[in-house]
Write an enzyme that holds these catalytic residues in place. Sequence first.
Site, short mmCIF file in Angstrom:
data_model
loop_
_atom_site.label_atom_id
_atom_site.label_comp_id
_atom_site.label_asym_id
_atom_site.label_seq_id
_atom_site.Cartn_x
_atom_site.Cartn_y
_atom_site.Cartn_z
N PHE A 179 0.86 -1.18 0.00
CA PHE A 179 0.00 0.00 0.00
C PHE A 179 0.89 1.23 0.00
CE2 PHE A 179 -2.48 3.48 1.68
CZ PHE A 179 -3.67 3.34 0.98
N LYS B 2 2.74 9.92 8.40
CA LYS B 2 2.05 9.41 9.60
C LYS B 2 2.63 9.91 10.92
CE LYS B 2 -0.26 5.32 7.75
NZ LYS B 2 -1.65 5.55 8.12
N ASP C 226 9.33 2.68 1.49
CA ASP C 226 8.16 3.42 1.96
C ASP C 226 8.04 3.17 3.46
OD1 ASP C 226 5.65 4.21 2.80
OD2 ASP C 226 4.65 3.64 0.93
C1 PLP Z 1 3.07 2.38 3.76
C2 PLP Z 1 2.16 3.51 3.43
N1 PLP Z 1 2.48 4.32 2.42
C3 PLP Z 1 1.70 5.37 2.09
C4 PLP Z 1 0.54 5.63 2.75
C5 PLP Z 1 -0.31 6.80 2.36
O1 PLP Z 1 -0.19 7.79 3.32
P1 PLP Z 1 -1.25 9.03 3.34
O2 PLP Z 1 -2.57 8.45 3.71
O3 PLP Z 1 -0.68 9.95 4.38
O4 PLP Z 1 -1.23 9.61 1.99
C6 PLP Z 1 0.15 4.80 3.81
C7 PLP Z 1 -1.12 5.04 4.52
O5 PLP Z 1 -1.67 4.18 5.16
C8 PLP Z 1 0.98 3.71 4.16
O6 PLP Z 1 0.66 2.88 5.14
#
Ligand code: PLP
Length: 401
Positions: free
Chosen positions: A141, A255, A226
């Site tokens: 994700f 986050k 990520d």
């Molecule tokens: C690993 C990862 N990358 C990217 C995102 C996207 O982050 P945002 O919701 O702040 O755009 C998330 C959100 O859950 C995530 O868990």
Amino acid sequence: MSDNSRDLVDLGNQLNSPNYGPAPVVFDRGSGVWLTDTDGNRYLDFLAGIAVCSLGHAHPRLTDALHDQVDRLLHVSNMFFTGEQIALMDRLCARSFADRAFLCNSGTEANEAAFKLARRYQSRVKNHPSKSTILSMKSSFHGRTLASITATGQPKYHDGFEPLAPGFDYVPFNDVDALKERFDDDICAVIVEPVQGEGGVRPADPEFLETLRGLCDDYDALLIFDEVQTGVGRTGRLFAYQHFDVAPDIMTLAKGLGGGVPVGATLATEEVWQGFQRGSHASTFGGNPLASRAGAVVLDVIDDEDLLKNAAQRGRQLRQGLHKLAEEFDCITDVRGMGLLVGAQCIDKQHATDLVALARRQGLLINSAGGDTLRFVPPLVVTDDDVEDALHRLRQALEDL
Ligand SMILES: Cc1ncc(COP(=O)(O)O)c(C=O)c1O
């Protein structure tokens, strides 16, 4: 539920865009690991705004710093520096492999910057415009903007949004053979979560990440971690890559970085940042002094309160407690995670959904990830007693199932 709260929920449901389905609770305030709703009910918050409220709610150091910042300066644009922005970039680069930082507002935005940086690096610095494929993992994700959903290796997030961004491909997570099979000269960059969060709390195998690093080096591809969910202390190290013998070329954060204030960051080495020149990329709000102040305070409090150690210890305690519950209750089939990113897999999606609702009735907030896995991501300030309390409430939910 009081009439007042019921009216609020009804109005919220009328006005909210239909892509969310919030539980019928209206939160009013928080303190530490506790949230209080508009009827005065208290909840032990093991969701922390989905791994966001790293210092818990209303941490005095964050609250005081934000009050001070609001009184002094909110925004100036990236046409100027502020001390707060520099302080955050300095802390992030000093504590990681990175030399420079791009500050933004969310995880998806940090990933978009990473994809753009990787493509520009290959096309302009290395003169390989055909080296454009971004490889990601199945069940991953990476966010909800168009390139980030394309990188997200879960078809349900693509449904109806086609045509997706071109130049993306996928391999199964933790499958070394499939990775070797797919690697080729067309690969611009590979993006991977050191622990898949939304995909069901699945840690990467060290061997997989080591092979991936080796292949990226052999094929001149960039490695993007990520760490939007795993970063900023969540796994018991400041960044999850520090558990492995592998450093990325680019890392994305969001986050927990702002402790509840929206802050994202894309970090990379000097070599890779050659891909961007003045004007290549920007974000109006990125690095604004309020957000940057929050990020710097979060990093300072993590150090001053020894929260990395706490995340490691409390995570171990939580996993041990969940293992014990799994021995007693057949519906929990596996317990996984690193630090305070913990998952308890259930026999199916329905059990996980029911348990999330039953736990809430017991005053414990959690959610499910990957459909069938309960996810526990409490604030990094969680105590020994809080963990025992959460396990006790979960046991009651399991008995009610
Ligand atoms: C690993 C990862 N990358 C990217 C995102 C996207 O982050 P945002 O919701 O702040 O755009 C998330 C959100 O859950 C995530 O868990």
